[in-house]
Design a protein around this motif. Structure first.
Motif, PDB file in Angstrom:
ATOM      1  N   LEU A 337       0.847  -1.186   0.000  1.00 24.01           N
ATOM      2  CA  LEU A 337       0.000   0.000   0.000  1.00 24.01           C
ATOM      3  C   LEU A 337       0.885   1.240   0.000  1.00 24.01           C
ATOM      4  O   LEU A 337       1.895   1.298   0.705  1.00 24.01           O
ATOM      5  CB  LEU A 337      -0.908   0.030   1.231  1.00 24.01           C
ATOM      6  N   GLN A 338       0.481   2.239  -0.792  1.00 25.37           N
ATOM      7  CA  GLN A 338       1.231   3.492  -0.856  1.00 25.37           C
ATOM      8  C   GLN A 338       0.270   4.665  -0.677  1.00 25.37           C
ATOM      9  O   GLN A 338      -0.021   5.397  -1.627  1.00 25.37           O
ATOM     10  CB  GLN A 338       1.969   3.596  -2.188  1.00 25.37           C
ATOM     11  N   PRO A 339      -0.230   4.836   0.536  1.00 30.83           N
ATOM     12  CA  PRO A 339      -1.189   5.919   0.759  1.00 30.83           C
ATOM     13  C   PRO A 339      -0.502   7.272   0.914  1.00 30.83           C
ATOM     14  O   PRO A 339       0.670   7.368   1.290  1.00 30.83           O
ATOM     15  CB  PRO A 339      -1.860   5.508   2.070  1.00 30.83           C
ATOM     16  N   LEU A 340      -1.259   8.317   0.624  1.00 33.72           N
ATOM     17  CA  LEU A 340      -0.867   9.666   0.955  1.00 33.72           C
ATOM     18  C   LEU A 340      -1.587  10.032   2.246  1.00 33.72           C
ATOM     19  O   LEU A 340      -2.814   9.973   2.317  1.00 33.72           O
ATOM     20  CB  LEU A 340      -1.261  10.642  -0.155  1.00 33.72           C
ATOM     21  N   VAL A 341      -0.827  10.366   3.282  1.00 31.11           N
ATOM     22  CA  VAL A 341      -1.395  10.702   4.583  1.00 31.11           C
ATOM     23  C   VAL A 341      -1.278  12.213   4.771  1.00 31.11           C
ATOM     24  O   VAL A 341      -0.169  12.751   4.887  1.00 31.11           O
ATOM     25  CB  VAL A 341      -0.687   9.954   5.727  1.00 31.11           C
ATOM     26  N   GLU A 342      -2.416  12.877   4.801  1.00 27.78           N
ATOM     27  CA  GLU A 342      -2.445  14.311   5.009  1.00 27.78           C
ATOM     28  C   GLU A 342      -2.827  14.592   6.455  1.00 27.78           C
ATOM     29  O   GLU A 342      -3.806  14.035   6.968  1.00 27.78           O
ATOM     30  CB  GLU A 342      -3.437  14.976   4.064  1.00 27.78           C
ATOM     31  N   GLN A 353      -7.425  22.731   8.350  1.00 28.34           N
ATOM     32  CA  GLN A 353      -6.245  23.329   7.738  1.00 28.34           C
ATOM     33  C   GLN A 353      -5.192  22.248   7.553  1.00 28.34           C
ATOM     34  O   GLN A 353      -4.872  21.493   8.469  1.00 28.34           O
ATOM     35  CB  GLN A 353      -5.686  24.440   8.632  1.00 28.34           C
ATOM     36  N   SER A 354      -4.663  22.155   6.318  1.00 25.46           N
ATOM     37  CA  SER A 354      -3.639  21.154   6.027  1.00 25.46           C
ATOM     38  C   SER A 354      -2.317  21.578   6.639  1.00 25.46           C
ATOM     39  O   SER A 354      -1.820  22.693   6.393  1.00 25.46           O
ATOM     40  CB  SER A 354      -3.489  20.968   4.519  1.00 25.46           C
ATOM     41  N   LEU A 355      -1.727  20.713   7.431  1.00 21.56           N
ATOM     42  CA  LEU A 355      -0.437  20.985   8.069  1.00 21.56           C
ATOM     43  C   LEU A 355       0.705  20.457   7.217  1.00 21.56           C
ATOM     44  O   LEU A 355       1.574  21.206   6.793  1.00 21.56           O
ATOM     45  CB  LEU A 355      -0.393  20.353   9.464  1.00 21.56           C
ATOM     46  N   PHE A 356       0.718  19.170   6.957  1.00 26.08           N
ATOM     47  CA  PHE A 356       1.729  18.577   6.101  1.00 26.08           C
ATOM     48  C   PHE A 356       1.188  17.232   5.613  1.00 26.08           C
ATOM     49  O   PHE A 356       0.176  16.726   6.100  1.00 26.08           O
ATOM     50  CB  PHE A 356       3.068  18.402   6.836  1.00 26.08           C
ATOM     51  N   SER A 357       1.854  16.630   4.642  1.00 30.92           N
ATOM     52  CA  SER A 357       1.439  15.323   4.102  1.00 30.92           C
ATOM     53  C   SER A 357       2.644  14.419   3.957  1.00 30.92           C
ATOM     54  O   SER A 357       3.782  14.894   3.765  1.00 30.92           O
ATOM     55  CB  SER A 357       0.724  15.490   2.762  1.00 30.92           C
ATOM     56  N   LEU A 358       2.404  13.147   4.046  1.00 33.16           N
ATOM     57  CA  LEU A 358       3.452  12.136   3.980  1.00 33.16           C
ATOM     58  C   LEU A 358       3.103  11.103   2.923  1.00 33.16           C
ATOM     59  O   LEU A 358       1.957  10.638   2.831  1.00 33.16           O
ATOM     60  CB  LEU A 358       3.603  11.421   5.329  1.00 33.16           C
ATOM     61  N   ASN A 359       4.074  10.723   2.113  1.00 33.18           N
ATOM     62  CA  ASN A 359       3.959   9.549   1.255  1.00 33.18           C
ATOM     63  C   ASN A 359       4.426   8.341   2.063  1.00 33.18           C
ATOM     64  O   ASN A 359       5.558   8.324   2.562  1.00 33.18           O
ATOM     65  CB  ASN A 359       4.811   9.698  -0.005  1.00 33.18           C
ATOM     66  N   VAL A 360       3.573   7.365   2.189  1.00 34.58           N
ATOM     67  CA  VAL A 360       3.856   6.215   3.047  1.00 34.58           C
ATOM     68  C   VAL A 360       3.862   4.947   2.204  1.00 34.58           C
ATOM     69  O   VAL A 360       3.067   4.798   1.268  1.00 34.58           O
ATOM     70  CB  VAL A 360       2.802   6.094   4.168  1.00 34.58           C
ATOM     71  N   VAL A 361       4.748   4.034   2.515  1.00 36.01           N
ATOM     72  CA  VAL A 361       4.768   2.695   1.913  1.00 36.01           C
ATOM     73  C   VAL A 361       4.711   1.684   3.038  1.00 36.01           C
ATOM     74  O   VAL A 361       5.548   1.703   3.948  1.00 36.01           O
ATOM     75  CB  VAL A 361       6.028   2.459   1.057  1.00 36.01           C
ATOM     76  N   VAL A 362       3.707   0.803   2.993  1.00 39.42           N
ATOM     77  CA  VAL A 362       3.558  -0.217   4.026  1.00 39.42           C
ATOM     78  C   VAL A 362       3.184  -1.531   3.354  1.00 39.42           C
ATOM     79  O   VAL A 362       2.367  -1.567   2.428  1.00 39.42           O
ATOM     80  CB  VAL A 362       2.488   0.198   5.068  1.00 39.42           C
ATOM     81  N   ASN A 363       3.811  -2.605   3.787  1.00 34.80           N
ATOM     82  CA  ASN A 363       3.533  -3.938   3.254  1.00 34.80           C
ATOM     83  C   ASN A 363       2.701  -4.731   4.254  1.00 34.80           C
ATOM     84  O   ASN A 363       3.019  -4.783   5.442  1.00 34.80           O
ATOM     85  CB  ASN A 363       4.839  -4.686   2.964  1.00 34.80           C
ATOM     86  N   LEU A 364       1.645  -5.349   3.739  1.00 34.77           N
ATOM     87  CA  LEU A 364       0.740  -6.147   4.565  1.00 34.77           C
ATOM     88  C   LEU A 364       0.755  -7.590   4.103  1.00 34.77           C
ATOM     89  O   LEU A 364       0.676  -7.869   2.897  1.00 34.77           O
ATOM     90  CB  LEU A 364      -0.688  -5.598   4.486  1.00 34.77           C
ATOM     91  N   GLY A 383       7.601  -6.037   7.993  1.00 36.83           N
ATOM     92  CA  GLY A 383       8.772  -5.192   7.859  1.00 36.83           C
ATOM     93  C   GLY A 383       8.533  -3.758   8.299  1.00 36.83           C
ATOM     94  O   GLY A 383       7.691  -3.463   9.157  1.00 36.83           O
ATOM     95  N   ASP A 384       9.295  -2.851   7.723  1.00 35.96           N
ATOM     96  CA  ASP A 384       9.285  -1.446   8.116  1.00 35.96           C
ATOM     97  C   ASP A 384       8.214  -0.665   7.367  1.00 35.96           C
ATOM     98  O   ASP A 384       7.780  -1.050   6.281  1.00 35.96           O
ATOM     99  CB  ASP A 384      10.638  -0.801   7.828  1.00 35.96           C
ATOM    100  N   VAL A 385       7.804   0.438   7.976  1.00 37.63           N
ATOM    101  CA  VAL A 385       6.959   1.416   7.310  1.00 37.63           C
ATOM    102  C   VAL A 385       7.870   2.525   6.784  1.00 37.63           C
ATOM    103  O   VAL A 385       8.668   3.084   7.534  1.00 37.63           O
ATOM    104  CB  VAL A 385       5.906   1.998   8.269  1.00 37.63           C
ATOM    105  N   PHE A 386       7.768   2.809   5.493  1.00 37.49           N
ATOM    106  CA  PHE A 386       8.601   3.838   4.881  1.00 37.49           C
ATOM    107  C   PHE A 386       7.760   5.098   4.695  1.00 37.49           C
ATOM    108  O   PHE A 386       6.611   5.023   4.259  1.00 37.49           O
ATOM    109  CB  PHE A 386       9.119   3.370   3.524  1.00 37.49           C
ATOM    110  N   LEU A 387       8.318   6.258   5.008  1.00 38.84           N
ATOM    111  CA  LEU A 387       7.601   7.505   4.775  1.00 38.84           C
ATOM    112  C   LEU A 387       8.554   8.620   4.408  1.00 38.84           C
ATOM    113  O   LEU A 387       9.736   8.607   4.767  1.00 38.84           O
ATOM    114  CB  LEU A 387       6.781   7.905   5.997  1.00 38.84           C
ATOM    115  N   VAL A 388       8.008   9.560   3.646  1.00 40.28           N
ATOM    116  CA  VAL A 388       8.763  10.735   3.231  1.00 40.28           C
ATOM    117  C   VAL A 388       7.780  11.896   3.158  1.00 40.28           C
ATOM    118  O   VAL A 388       6.615  11.716   2.813  1.00 40.28           O
ATOM    119  CB  VAL A 388       9.449  10.512   1.859  1.00 40.28           C
ATOM    120  N   VAL A 389       8.275  13.070   3.534  1.00 41.82           N
ATOM    121  CA  VAL A 389       7.413  14.245   3.521  1.00 41.82           C
ATOM    122  C   VAL A 389       7.084  14.616   2.075  1.00 41.82           C
ATOM    123  O   VAL A 389       7.978  14.770   1.241  1.00 41.82           O
ATOM    124  CB  VAL A 389       8.088  15.429   4.226  1.00 41.82           C
ATOM    125  N   ALA A 390       5.796  14.767   1.782  1.00 42.47           N
ATOM    126  CA  ALA A 390       5.356  15.151   0.447  1.00 42.47           C
ATOM    127  C   ALA A 390       5.201  16.656   0.332  1.00 42.47           C
ATOM    128  O   ALA A 390       5.573  17.263  -0.679  1.00 42.47           O
ATOM    129  CB  ALA A 390       4.043  14.455   0.097  1.00 42.47           C
TER     130      ALA A 390
END
Length: 495
Positions: A337-342, A353-364, A383-390
């Motif tokens: 899964l590669q959701p965008l978390v706002e 009000q939008s503060l910031f958003s993260l691109n997340v990669v999680v394997n299930l 495994g690990d959850v990967f995230l980066v600031v979008a």
């Protein structure tokens, strides 16, 4: 039944449009099922053979006065059914009819044995369902006997009565078996019934080609048609058509079923298009140690303290902008899964009000099971959850410091406090995501079946490009053999 026919006609208009898709399955009915229906199929077949009307025999002869007959009982002592390679099914039965004959010159009861033999052709109907048609039907009548020993009937008169009874029975039994086959075909039509995947999406199956029939089994290649808001979804065409492997022989299983990886990918795509994976994660402002408020976030985002001097609730808006991907390997299925978390907060006027958003990669990891006529799945994080600031509207939002002990991998270096981000993503995001996905998959994915027909004790094996399931038994539930017939009235088969 009218609803089934109407749905069949409607889907027949859609099937040519979507028939090129590759969301395939193979279902095979093994001859092990014949022993099951031989035990439980006699009663419904016996009911189907009943002749309820009263009839008058041929009165053209001066020997016979006005004679009326009535069938008091039909008893089936044996039923048989076997597969005919490249054709269909052979059915035979041994039955005995108790017949009341009135006024010849007095009433009496006769016992009339009958053997039935019929070859049934199994094909593909024009609307994409299996179809049975009667190729041949032969009733063989034995010698009638008088049940009341005190009543004597001349052999000539008995032969005349029996001749007329046979003429009536031949037509009636042929009609009854034809009606039975019609009922079976109506039930087979329910294989293309729409079943919900989510409130906005549905799935149905149809037969792609003529069934493959051997002496051991009947197997059918089926395709899945996926609907979103009532409209069929065109699936991507990448590479050649997938030829599904023939299910392994398992003589102990009544049915085997192979589901392609393409089917899983298509279902994931449909759920993503329907927004079924999307969710909003909220927290209570006054709860203790709640990371979903601006005060908690300002501990590692200093700019937020100035913008939100008073604690405000925070919402994680999770949107699945990329289609999930299923990976089959090592007898396991992993869904990426590669959701965008706002991350949003309420401002002074209660607007978000939008503060910031993260691109997340999680394997299930998917754990599969079958109950009744559905495939169910539960998930766990692998495994690990990967995230980066979008993006960010509150200045620098850096997520750094992931070490070997961390289940979090980050995409930028900076001054964030890992423990707070871990709490946000592990405690809040992961738990809420798993609860949401498990609730969604807990609704089940409908498998190819007919009305009320259930798979029992299904053994699941995950292969390189497919999921293989073998069901030791396939039963109607609750046990009502009058309606849910699979190859009914199928029965124990002898050569």
């Amino acid at each position: 039944m009218a609803d089934v026919r109407g749905l069949s006609l409607l889907l027949a208009l859609w099937l040519p449009v979507v028939s090129a898709s590759e969301a395939g399955t193979v279902i095979r009915i093994n001859k092990a099922i014949l022993n099951y229906v031989s035990e439980f199929g006699k009663v419904p077949f016996q009911e189907a053979l009943k002749i309820n009307d009263e009839h008058f025999l041929d009165q053209s002869s001066d020997v016979l006065p006005s004679v009326r007959i009535q069938v008091l009982e039909a008893h089936v002592s044996r039923l048989g059914l076997k597969f005919l390679p490249d054709f269909g099914v052979r059915l035979w039965a041994s039955a005995n009819f108790t017949v009341k004959v009135s006024c010849i010159p007095e009433s009496l009861e006769l016992s009339l044995p009958v053997k039935l033999l019929s070859d049934l052709r199994v094909t593909q109907s024009s609307i994409g369902t299996p179809k049975i048609s009667i190729s041949t039907f032969f009733p063989y009548f034995g010698q009638a006997t008088v049940l009341d020993d005190n009543k004597n009937l001349s052999p000539a008169l008995l032969s005349m009565v029996q001749k007329d009874i046979k003429a009536i029975f031949s037509n009636k039994l042929s009609l009854n078996v034809a009606n039975l086959v019609d009922d079976i075909n109506i039930n087979m039509g329910t294989i293309i019934g729409l079943n919900n995947l989510s409130p906005e999406s549905q799935i149905c199956y149809y037969v792609m080609s003529e069934p493959n029939i051997t002496s051991d089994s009947i197997s059918m290649n089926l395709n899945a048609v996926l609907f979103l808001l009532g409209k069929p979804v065109m699936l991507p065409q990448e590479g050649p058509h997938l030829e599904l492997p023939e299910p392994e022989s398992n003589k102990d299983a009544m049915a085997t079923l192979t589901l392609s990886q393409n089917l899983f990918d298509a279902i994931l795509m449909l759920l993503q298009k329907a927004g079924a994976f999307n969710m909003d994660i909220t927290g209570q402002l006054k709860s203790e140690d709640n990371p979903l408020n601006t005060s908690a976030l300002s501990q590692f985002i200093p700019e937020m303290a100035d913008q939100f001097p008073e604690p405000k609730p925070v919402v994680l808006r999770v949107r699945m902008t990329v289609t999930p991907v299923a990976v089959f390997q090592n007898n396991s299925i992993t869904v990426r899964l590669q959701p965008l978390v706002e991350v949003l907060a309420t401002s002074s006027n209660s607007a978000f009000q939008s503060l910031f958003s993260l691109n997340v990669v999680v394997n299930l990891s998917l754990q599969l099971s079958v109950s009744r006529a559905k495939l169910y799945a539960t998930t766990s994080v692998v495994g690990d959850v990967f995230l980066v600031v979008a993006s960010s509207n509150v200045g620098s939002v850096n997520v750094s410091g992931a070490g070997p002990r961390s289940s979090l991998r980050v995409g930028q270096a900076g001054c964030a406090t890992l423990d707070h981000m871990q709490t946000l993503m592990n405690t809040v995001f992961q738990k809420s995501l798993l609860d949401h996905i498990n609730a969604l998959l807990g609704n089940g994915i409908s498998l190819p079946t007919m009305v009320n027909l259930h798979y029992v004790n299904t053994n699941i094996q995950i292969r390189e490009v497919s999921v293989f399931g073998s069901s030791p038994s396939v039963t109607p539930g609750p046990l009502r053999l009058r309606r849910p017939r699979i190859l009914d009235p199928g029965m124990d088969m002898a050569p």
